[in-house]
Design a protein around this motif. Sequence first.
Motif, PDB file in Angstrom:
ATOM      1  N   ILE A  76      67.568  91.622 -26.624  1.00 26.71           N
ATOM      2  CA  ILE A  76      66.434  91.000 -27.325  1.00 26.71           C
ATOM      3  C   ILE A  76      66.679  89.512 -27.537  1.00 26.71           C
ATOM      4  N   GLY A  77      67.883  89.158 -28.000  1.00 26.00           N
ATOM      5  CA  GLY A  77      68.178  87.757 -28.274  1.00 26.00           C
ATOM      6  C   GLY A  77      68.169  86.891 -27.021  1.00 26.00           C
ATOM      7  N   THR A  78      68.712  87.414 -25.920  1.00 22.15           N
ATOM      8  CA  THR A  78      68.750  86.645 -24.675  1.00 22.15           C
ATOM      9  C   THR A  78      67.352  86.430 -24.120  1.00 22.15           C
ATOM     10  N   LEU A  79      66.567  87.508 -24.057  1.00 24.98           N
ATOM     11  CA  LEU A  79      65.198  87.373 -23.537  1.00 24.98           C
ATOM     12  C   LEU A  79      64.349  86.475 -24.428  1.00 24.98           C
ATOM     13  N   GLY A  80      64.540  86.589 -25.742  1.00 27.52           N
ATOM     14  CA  GLY A  80      63.787  85.729 -26.659  1.00 27.52           C
ATOM     15  C   GLY A  80      64.162  84.263 -26.489  1.00 27.52           C
ATOM     16  N   ALA A  81      65.443  83.986 -26.305  1.00 22.96           N
ATOM     17  CA  ALA A  81      65.875  82.602 -26.112  1.00 22.96           C
ATOM     18  C   ALA A  81      65.330  82.030 -24.812  1.00 22.96           C
ATOM     19  N   VAL A  82      65.357  82.828 -23.742  1.00 27.52           N
ATOM     20  CA  VAL A  82      64.813  82.361 -22.459  1.00 27.52           C
ATOM     21  C   VAL A  82      63.322  82.102 -22.582  1.00 27.52           C
ATOM     22  N   ALA A  83      62.609  82.992 -23.248  1.00 25.90           N
ATOM     23  CA  ALA A  83      61.159  82.832 -23.383  1.00 25.90           C
ATOM     24  C   ALA A  83      60.803  81.563 -24.150  1.00 25.90           C
ATOM     25  N   LEU A  84      61.502  81.308 -25.252  1.00 21.70           N
ATOM     26  CA  LEU A  84      61.170  80.138 -26.059  1.00 21.70           C
ATOM     27  C   LEU A  84      61.686  78.843 -25.442  1.00 21.70           C
ATOM     28  N   ALA A  85      62.766  78.929 -24.656  1.00 20.55           N
ATOM     29  CA  ALA A  85      63.311  77.719 -24.037  1.00 20.55           C
ATOM     30  C   ALA A  85      62.557  77.312 -22.791  1.00 20.55           C
ATOM     31  N   ARG A  86      61.946  78.260 -22.105  1.00 16.61           N
ATOM     32  CA  ARG A  86      61.292  77.967 -20.828  1.00 16.61           C
ATOM     33  C   ARG A  86      59.762  78.032 -20.908  1.00 16.61           C
ATOM     34  N   ARG A  87      59.232  78.345 -22.069  1.00 19.35           N
ATOM     35  CA  ARG A  87      57.778  78.379 -22.245  1.00 19.35           C
ATOM     36  C   ARG A  87      57.399  77.520 -23.434  1.00 19.35           C
ATOM     37  N   HIS A  88      56.370  76.721 -23.284  1.00 14.41           N
ATOM     38  CA  HIS A  88      55.884  75.897 -24.378  1.00 14.41           C
ATOM     39  C   HIS A  88      54.711  76.635 -25.027  1.00 14.41           C
ATOM     40  N   LEU A  89      55.005  77.249 -26.172  1.00 11.77           N
ATOM     41  CA  LEU A  89      54.037  78.084 -26.854  1.00 11.77           C
ATOM     42  C   LEU A  89      53.521  77.393 -28.099  1.00 11.77           C
ATOM     43  N   LYS A  90      52.340  77.802 -28.540  1.00  7.38           N
ATOM     44  CA  LYS A  90      51.831  77.328 -29.814  1.00  7.38           C
ATOM     45  C   LYS A  90      52.708  77.874 -30.945  1.00  7.38           C
ATOM     46  N   LEU A  91      52.925  77.043 -31.945  1.00  6.25           N
ATOM     47  CA  LEU A  91      53.766  77.424 -33.091  1.00  6.25           C
ATOM     48  C   LEU A  91      55.181  77.784 -32.654  1.00  6.25           C
ATOM     49  N   GLN A  92      55.663  77.128 -31.587  1.00  5.07           N
ATOM     50  CA  GLN A  92      56.990  77.443 -31.078  1.00  5.07           C
ATOM     51  C   GLN A  92      58.067  77.132 -32.123  1.00  5.07           C
ATOM     52  N   GLY A  93      57.916  76.003 -32.827  1.00  8.00           N
ATOM     53  CA  GLY A  93      58.891  75.654 -33.853  1.00  8.00           C
ATOM     54  C   GLY A  93      58.953  76.699 -34.956  1.00  8.00           C
ATOM     55  N   SER A 156      66.127  72.026 -13.064  1.00  7.50           N
ATOM     56  CA  SER A 156      65.757  71.848 -11.657  1.00  7.50           C
ATOM     57  C   SER A 156      66.341  72.952 -10.775  1.00  7.50           C
ATOM     58  N   LEU A 157      67.412  73.596 -11.215  1.00  3.75           N
ATOM     59  CA  LEU A 157      67.972  74.710 -10.450  1.00  3.75           C
ATOM     60  C   LEU A 157      66.984  75.868 -10.398  1.00  3.75           C
ATOM     61  N   GLU A 158      66.362  76.165 -11.504  1.00  2.00           N
ATOM     62  CA  GLU A 158      65.368  77.240 -11.537  1.00  2.00           C
ATOM     63  C   GLU A 158      64.107  76.830 -10.778  1.00  2.00           C
ATOM     64  N   GLU A 159      63.723  75.576 -10.922  1.00  2.00           N
ATOM     65  CA  GLU A 159      62.527  75.107 -10.215  1.00  2.00           C
ATOM     66  C   GLU A 159      62.739  75.154  -8.710  1.00  2.00           C
ATOM     67  N   ALA A 160      63.949  74.834  -8.256  1.00  6.51           N
ATOM     68  CA  ALA A 160      64.232  74.882  -6.819  1.00  6.51           C
ATOM     69  C   ALA A 160      64.150  76.308  -6.305  1.00  6.51           C
ATOM     70  N   ALA A 161      64.637  77.261  -7.080  1.00 12.47           N
ATOM     71  CA  ALA A 161      64.561  78.663  -6.674  1.00 12.47           C
ATOM     72  C   ALA A 161      63.107  79.131  -6.592  1.00 12.47           C
ATOM     73  N   ARG A 162      62.292  78.699  -7.549  1.00 11.59           N
ATOM     74  CA  ARG A 162      60.873  79.086  -7.499  1.00 11.59           C
ATOM     75  C   ARG A 162      60.164  78.417  -6.319  1.00 11.59           C
ATOM     76  N   ASP A 163      60.525  77.175  -6.023  1.00  8.89           N
ATOM     77  CA  ASP A 163      59.926  76.485  -4.877  1.00  8.89           C
ATOM     78  C   ASP A 163      60.258  77.184  -3.560  1.00  8.89           C
ATOM     79  N   LEU A 164      61.412  77.854  -3.514  1.00  2.27           N
ATOM     80  CA  LEU A 164      61.810  78.576  -2.310  1.00  2.27           C
ATOM     81  C   LEU A 164      61.209  79.983  -2.245  1.00  2.27           C
ATOM     82  N   GLY A 165      60.364  80.305  -3.214  1.00  2.00           N
ATOM     83  CA  GLY A 165      59.638  81.566  -3.171  1.00  2.00           C
ATOM     84  C   GLY A 165      60.222  82.687  -4.002  1.00  2.00           C
ATOM     85  N   ALA A 166      61.245  82.429  -4.811  1.00  3.20           N
ATOM     86  CA  ALA A 166      61.842  83.485  -5.629  1.00  3.20           C
ATOM     87  C   ALA A 166      60.922  83.813  -6.795  1.00  3.20           C
TER      88      ALA A 166
END
Length: 255
Positions: A76-93, A156-166
């Motif tokens: 739960i903690g890992t997925l929550g951290a990834v979600a909040l770190a990689r998504r800009h949500l309303k009321l994120q703070g 940019s490492l994640e963005e490069a992977a997505r650009d390659l179709g992952a």
Amino acid sequence: MGKRFRTVYMTAILIFLYLPILVVVLYSFNPSKTAGVMTGFTLSWYRELFADGEIARTLGNSLKVACISVAAAGIIGTLGAVALARRHLKLQGLMEGLSSLPIMIPEIVLAMAFLAAFTFVGLELGMLTLVLAHITFCIPYIFIIVKGRLAALDISLEEAARDLGAPPLRVFRDITFPLVFPAVLAGMLLAFAMSLDDVIISFFVTGPGAQTLPLKIYSSLKVGVTPKINALCTLMLGVVFLFVGVSQWIRAKKT
């Protein structure tokens, strides 16, 4: 004078920290039940400890609760951290603040809140309520450490992977998770220690048959702590030193 003061100061701090631990270790080998009087050397308290089925049962309960809680909180903690770190949500703070709130709330208040919530939904106090409470207060430790690690990663490492179709799941599996795994492991180890050591929250949410080792030690204070408890603390300290030594040895070999 400054160097001498620093030496004296650090020596005093180390004595203050480790002298009580040394006393506990020494008393675990003391034949006398009276604290403060060393009358010889014996291993009888260790033999009594291993023969005490109640301590073994409560230790098993503590390890079971800690392992289940840390495993669930890690996910739960890992997925929550990834979600909040990689998504800009309303009321994120606000969401980040709420995720870290259980660490800042006094344990007695958190324990009362758990007890009120479990009573309100009709859950019988026992192993289930104990695990649920431990999962809840373990999540922030993992969340904060993993989120801090994610903030330092090169996106940019994640963005490069997505650009390659992952797809997103493969990006997380092959790129993000391996990079944050040391932080996940560190958070889970910290959460494991906090779960194994907890007294106040466990006292409020436990039930018959779900007593943990800290509660067993706490309840024994009413009739006096026997040297068996000193022996138990010495063994637990030895296990901790063993793990630290192995980890340092592994790090030294890698470097």
